[in-house]
Structures are given as C-alpha cells and as structure tokens.
Design a protein around this motif. Sequence first.
Motif, PDB file in Angstrom:
ATOM      1  N   ILE A 162       0.834  -1.204   0.000  1.00  0.00           N
ATOM      2  CA  ILE A 162       0.000   0.000   0.000  1.00  0.00           C
ATOM      3  C   ILE A 162       0.872   1.260   0.000  1.00  0.00           C
ATOM      4  O   ILE A 162       0.597   2.230  -0.703  1.00  0.00           O
ATOM      5  CB  ILE A 162      -0.935   0.014   1.223  1.00  0.00           C
ATOM      6  CG1 ILE A 162      -2.031  -1.037   1.057  1.00  0.00           C
ATOM      7  CG2 ILE A 162      -1.566   1.367   1.423  1.00  0.00           C
ATOM      8  CD1 ILE A 162      -3.037  -0.726  -0.016  1.00  0.00           C
ATOM      9  N   THR A 163       1.948   1.241   0.791  1.00  0.00           N
ATOM     10  CA  THR A 163       2.827   2.407   0.876  1.00  0.00           C
ATOM     11  C   THR A 163       3.480   2.705  -0.476  1.00  0.00           C
ATOM     12  O   THR A 163       3.566   3.867  -0.896  1.00  0.00           O
ATOM     13  CB  THR A 163       3.914   2.189   1.951  1.00  0.00           C
ATOM     14  OG1 THR A 163       3.283   1.909   3.205  1.00  0.00           O
ATOM     15  CG2 THR A 163       4.796   3.416   2.087  1.00  0.00           C
ATOM     16  N   PHE A 165       2.305   1.954  -3.408  1.00  0.00           N
ATOM     17  CA  PHE A 165       1.287   2.527  -4.282  1.00  0.00           C
ATOM     18  C   PHE A 165       1.018   3.986  -3.945  1.00  0.00           C
ATOM     19  O   PHE A 165       0.905   4.835  -4.845  1.00  0.00           O
ATOM     20  CB  PHE A 165      -0.019   1.745  -4.186  1.00  0.00           C
ATOM     21  CG  PHE A 165      -1.179   2.486  -4.797  1.00  0.00           C
ATOM     22  CD1 PHE A 165      -1.297   2.601  -6.175  1.00  0.00           C
ATOM     23  CD2 PHE A 165      -2.118   3.128  -3.999  1.00  0.00           C
ATOM     24  CE1 PHE A 165      -2.338   3.323  -6.745  1.00  0.00           C
ATOM     25  CE2 PHE A 165      -3.162   3.846  -4.559  1.00  0.00           C
ATOM     26  CZ  PHE A 165      -3.272   3.945  -5.943  1.00  0.00           C
ATOM     27  N   LEU A 166       0.895   4.314  -2.643  1.00  0.00           N
ATOM     28  CA  LEU A 166       0.598   5.688  -2.243  1.00  0.00           C
ATOM     29  C   LEU A 166       1.686   6.656  -2.704  1.00  0.00           C
ATOM     30  O   LEU A 166       1.398   7.748  -3.196  1.00  0.00           O
ATOM     31  CB  LEU A 166       0.426   5.769  -0.724  1.00  0.00           C
ATOM     32  CG  LEU A 166      -0.836   5.116  -0.137  1.00  0.00           C
ATOM     33  CD1 LEU A 166      -0.783   5.109   1.378  1.00  0.00           C
ATOM     34  CD2 LEU A 166      -2.096   5.832  -0.613  1.00  0.00           C
ATOM     35  N   PHE A 244      -4.794   4.540   4.334  1.00  0.00           N
ATOM     36  CA  PHE A 244      -4.795   3.322   3.535  1.00  0.00           C
ATOM     37  C   PHE A 244      -6.072   3.143   2.720  1.00  0.00           C
ATOM     38  O   PHE A 244      -6.022   2.711   1.570  1.00  0.00           O
ATOM     39  CB  PHE A 244      -4.591   2.094   4.425  1.00  0.00           C
ATOM     40  CG  PHE A 244      -3.205   2.002   4.998  1.00  0.00           C
ATOM     41  CD1 PHE A 244      -2.098   2.427   4.277  1.00  0.00           C
ATOM     42  CD2 PHE A 244      -2.999   1.514   6.272  1.00  0.00           C
ATOM     43  CE1 PHE A 244      -0.819   2.351   4.805  1.00  0.00           C
ATOM     44  CE2 PHE A 244      -1.718   1.433   6.815  1.00  0.00           C
ATOM     45  CZ  PHE A 244      -0.629   1.853   6.078  1.00  0.00           C
ATOM     46  N   TYR A 245      -7.222   3.457   3.294  1.00  0.00           N
ATOM     47  CA  TYR A 245      -8.477   3.224   2.587  1.00  0.00           C
ATOM     48  C   TYR A 245      -8.931   4.447   1.801  1.00  0.00           C
ATOM     49  O   TYR A 245      -8.983   4.415   0.567  1.00  0.00           O
ATOM     50  CB  TYR A 245      -9.565   2.785   3.569  1.00  0.00           C
ATOM     51  CG  TYR A 245      -9.536   1.296   3.821  1.00  0.00           C
ATOM     52  CD1 TYR A 245     -10.277   0.429   3.041  1.00  0.00           C
ATOM     53  CD2 TYR A 245      -8.749   0.759   4.830  1.00  0.00           C
ATOM     54  CE1 TYR A 245     -10.242  -0.940   3.251  1.00  0.00           C
ATOM     55  CE2 TYR A 245      -8.708  -0.607   5.052  1.00  0.00           C
ATOM     56  CZ  TYR A 245      -9.452  -1.453   4.258  1.00  0.00           C
ATOM     57  OH  TYR A 245      -9.406  -2.803   4.466  1.00  0.00           O
ATOM     58  N   SER A 248      -6.143   5.696  -0.529  1.00  0.00           N
ATOM     59  CA  SER A 248      -5.894   4.810  -1.669  1.00  0.00           C
ATOM     60  C   SER A 248      -6.990   4.921  -2.722  1.00  0.00           C
ATOM     61  O   SER A 248      -6.706   5.001  -3.925  1.00  0.00           O
ATOM     62  CB  SER A 248      -5.792   3.354  -1.196  1.00  0.00           C
ATOM     63  OG  SER A 248      -4.617   3.143  -0.465  1.00  0.00           O
ATOM     64  N   LEU A 252      -6.578   6.159  -6.504  1.00  0.00           N
ATOM     65  CA  LEU A 252      -6.956   5.288  -7.624  1.00  0.00           C
ATOM     66  C   LEU A 252      -7.849   6.042  -8.606  1.00  0.00           C
ATOM     67  O   LEU A 252      -7.702   5.909  -9.827  1.00  0.00           O
ATOM     68  CB  LEU A 252      -7.697   4.048  -7.110  1.00  0.00           C
ATOM     69  CG  LEU A 252      -6.853   2.966  -6.438  1.00  0.00           C
ATOM     70  CD1 LEU A 252      -7.747   1.946  -5.740  1.00  0.00           C
ATOM     71  CD2 LEU A 252      -5.941   2.268  -7.448  1.00  0.00           C
ATOM     72  N   PHE A 268      -4.830  -2.060  -8.187  1.00  0.00           N
ATOM     73  CA  PHE A 268      -3.402  -1.756  -8.059  1.00  0.00           C
ATOM     74  C   PHE A 268      -2.612  -2.385  -9.206  1.00  0.00           C
ATOM     75  O   PHE A 268      -1.659  -1.811  -9.719  1.00  0.00           O
ATOM     76  CB  PHE A 268      -2.895  -2.239  -6.701  1.00  0.00           C
ATOM     77  CG  PHE A 268      -3.617  -1.613  -5.539  1.00  0.00           C
ATOM     78  CD1 PHE A 268      -3.265  -0.360  -5.081  1.00  0.00           C
ATOM     79  CD2 PHE A 268      -4.685  -2.265  -4.934  1.00  0.00           C
ATOM     80  CE1 PHE A 268      -3.948   0.242  -4.035  1.00  0.00           C
ATOM     81  CE2 PHE A 268      -5.370  -1.681  -3.886  1.00  0.00           C
ATOM     82  CZ  PHE A 268      -4.998  -0.425  -3.439  1.00  0.00           C
TER      83      PHE A 268
END
Length: 454
Positions: A162-163, A165-166, A244-245, A248, A252, A268
């Motif tokens: 997740i990190t 991607f962020l 995270f939610y 993200s 997206l 992702f």
Amino acid sequence: MRTQTDEGYRHALGNRQVQMIAIGGAIGVGLFLGSGGRLAAAGPALVLAYAAAGVAAFFVMRALGELVLYRPVSGSFVEYAGELIGPWAAFASGWMYWINWAFTGIAELTAIAAYIHYWAPAFPQWLTALIALGSVLAVNLLSVRLFGELEFWFAMLKVLAITVFLVVGLVLVVFTIGQATPHNLVAHGGFFPKGFPLVLMSLQSVVFAYSSIELVGIAAGETARPHQVMPKAINGVVWRIAVFYVGSVALLAMVLPWTAYHAGVSPFVTVFSGLGVPWAADAMNLVVITAALSSCNSGLYATGRILRSMAMKQEAPRFAGNLSSRYVPLGGILFTASMFLAGVALFYFLPERAFNIATAAASLGVITTWGVLVYCQMRLRRSGHRSVFPMPGTPYTNWLTLAFLALVVLLMPFADEDQRVAFFLIPALIAAIALGWQVVNRRRTRNSGTSSIT
C-alpha cells in the motif's frame, strides 16, 4: 516470562505483534481486490462510501477500546454482551461473529485458489484451497506466538504494498504523469457518474472491507500490558483508515479514469500495468494471496477463542471448549476449519459468485458485531463507569453509528443479486439462533434441576 490468564491462555502477544494485528485487520482483500469492481460500479464518489464507513469504524473501535480497558478478556464482545445486555445477546452475537468468519474464510479460500490458478492453471483449485487451509490450521494449532509472528509479517507485506502505491500514485498525480490528474475525479461523467444511489448500494461491500478491525479486541486477553498496548493499537486505526483506505481509493480515482477499473481485477495491478511494469501483476497477485491467507489465519484465531468462551457456558458444542497443551483452543479452531472445508462446495457450484455471496453474508456478522460493541459501550456508561480512554461524543455518536449500520442492512435488498441472497438469509439466521437459544435454556434448566435434587 509469559504469564497465564484466568481463561487458561498465555500472555504470548507483545506490543509489536498487537500493533500489526490491528494493521492487518484494517487492510484486507476488500481493498486489494474488491475496490476495483466498486470503482467501476460507483465511480469516483466511492471515496465517500469509504469515508462514511471509516467514520463508523472509528467509533466502533473507540467503543471497543473503552470496553477492553474496562475488562480485557479473550472472549471480547461476547463477554461484554453477556454482562451488559444479557445472556441471549452473548449467544446471538457470538454465533453471528462465527457466521462472519465462516463465510469470510470461504471467500478467502476461494480467492486463494483463484489466484494460485493464475500461476498454475493445471493445478486443481480445490487442492490449492485445501493446502491453504491446512497451512493456517497448523499455524493456529501450534502456538499463539507463531500466529502473532505470522500476522506481523503478513501485515508488513500488505503495508509495504500500500505504501509503495501511495508514494507512486502521489508522484503521478502531483506531476500529472500519463493520465494521472485530480481532474479525473470529475472528468468522466462527473463525481457521481452512476448517480448517488449506487454509492449507497456500495456501502455493504465497503463495510466488509473494514471487517476484522475488531480482532485486536479479541487479542486483548492474550496481550501483555493491555492497558498500555491497546489504546495505541486502537488509535492507530484512525490514521490507517484515513490513509490506507480513503487515501488509496481517492488516488486510484485520480491516477486513472474510473472507467479503467474492472471487477475481478486488482485496481493496483491495473495502475502498475498501465505504467508498463511487467512484474506488477505477479507482485500484486502475491499480496492478494497473502491478504487472503492472513484473513483465514485471523478467522481461525478469533473464532477459536469466541467458541471456547461460549462452550464454557454451554452455548457451543462441548468439544469447542478444549484447550491444547500449547494453550490453544483446539476444539473451536477445528470446528471453524470444518466449516471452511464445507464451504469449498459453494465455490464448486457457483465459482463466479461464491466470493460475492460469501462476503455479503459475512457482512451481516460484521454489522452485528459492530452494533453490539457500540451498544455495550452505551450500557457500560449508563452503569456509571468512567474510562481513561473514553469514546468521543457518546451517546450521540453511538446512535449515529447504529443508524448507519441499520441503513447498510436496509439497502441490501435493493442492491445486486448476491446482496439480496444474503439479506434473505436474515430470517433463517434469526430463526436458527432463536431455536439454539431455546435448546441452551432448556439444557440449563434441566441441569440446574438435576443439581438441586442432588
């Protein structure tokens, strides 16, 4: 030195593991896999559904925090429901929580089988699910410390994914690389391209994405120094939800037009594949498998403790109360594992819909659990108890959270077919639990009568 609790468990989980159990509970397949289909169905406004469910999840966690510091027990909300509402509430909430994890485990095993199939199409999917179940079963039966350690590394992998991607997503949006731009939030049919009602219809699946955050409360009974560890773990859920939610999903929707996402494909993977990264699909496939294994692992852990707590009160099969020489609730874990195994049949007969039906049914258990926690905290306050870790805004935030949960259930029959199937299961579940409670009461009355004669 590991001390023993009043319930027979060991204080085998430390601060590092509890923190990661909380993180692992807040990041799952609902985000890694499900958010793509929800974006395709609702558009950029899906971020509002995640934010609303996130606010509810925050108040649920703070209610749990107040209860845990009042009395840290491994039976968690089942024990609180029994003490603060009544024995029937403990019975009903315990079995609804088991329903939650039984269907969640089925969903995750089918997901694991499907994603291993991506790499090994010739390998039987039922055998993949069986091997996955055997692996998490072995971990849970060996020791609590091994469970905590495995969850630590599972959570680390999810947080890392997740990190990455962020960071990448933020760079793409800030420097408007490729199709990435904040304008994507409104450019393709507006912020509500499918209308506001479809955003509301997505709430059930979004609530499922937040499921398992309450697991940290169940771990309290096996946590050293819970009064120091638990507030940190619970408060950490707030920023994880925000970053995270909500973060993200917002990224997206900005990195690519919402029309680029599809159900059954990790969003992702869609993003990284669009960047021309050849190994992205394999890397995210591994992460989704890890998230699913983590969920199954957590499900066996949680239901084993809940079932043992209920078995000790004669509200679950007697063998579910058995504790192994390794201080693990052997009977309860095996009972849930048998349900996981039986659930493979759903995948066999309805391979395309098994995941969605299972997650919709599981969300009924999530909503029940959250509602019980919030209501128990209100009852605790009414008793005159004052906490050093109080829930903000009580009792108004309690009623708002309960109203939100009721709305989610009432919307289910108006959503897709899979949610309707789950909604029409409600009368059957109520009847089964009511019948079970009558049987338990009769048995208790008979036993008390025998004892008085003796």
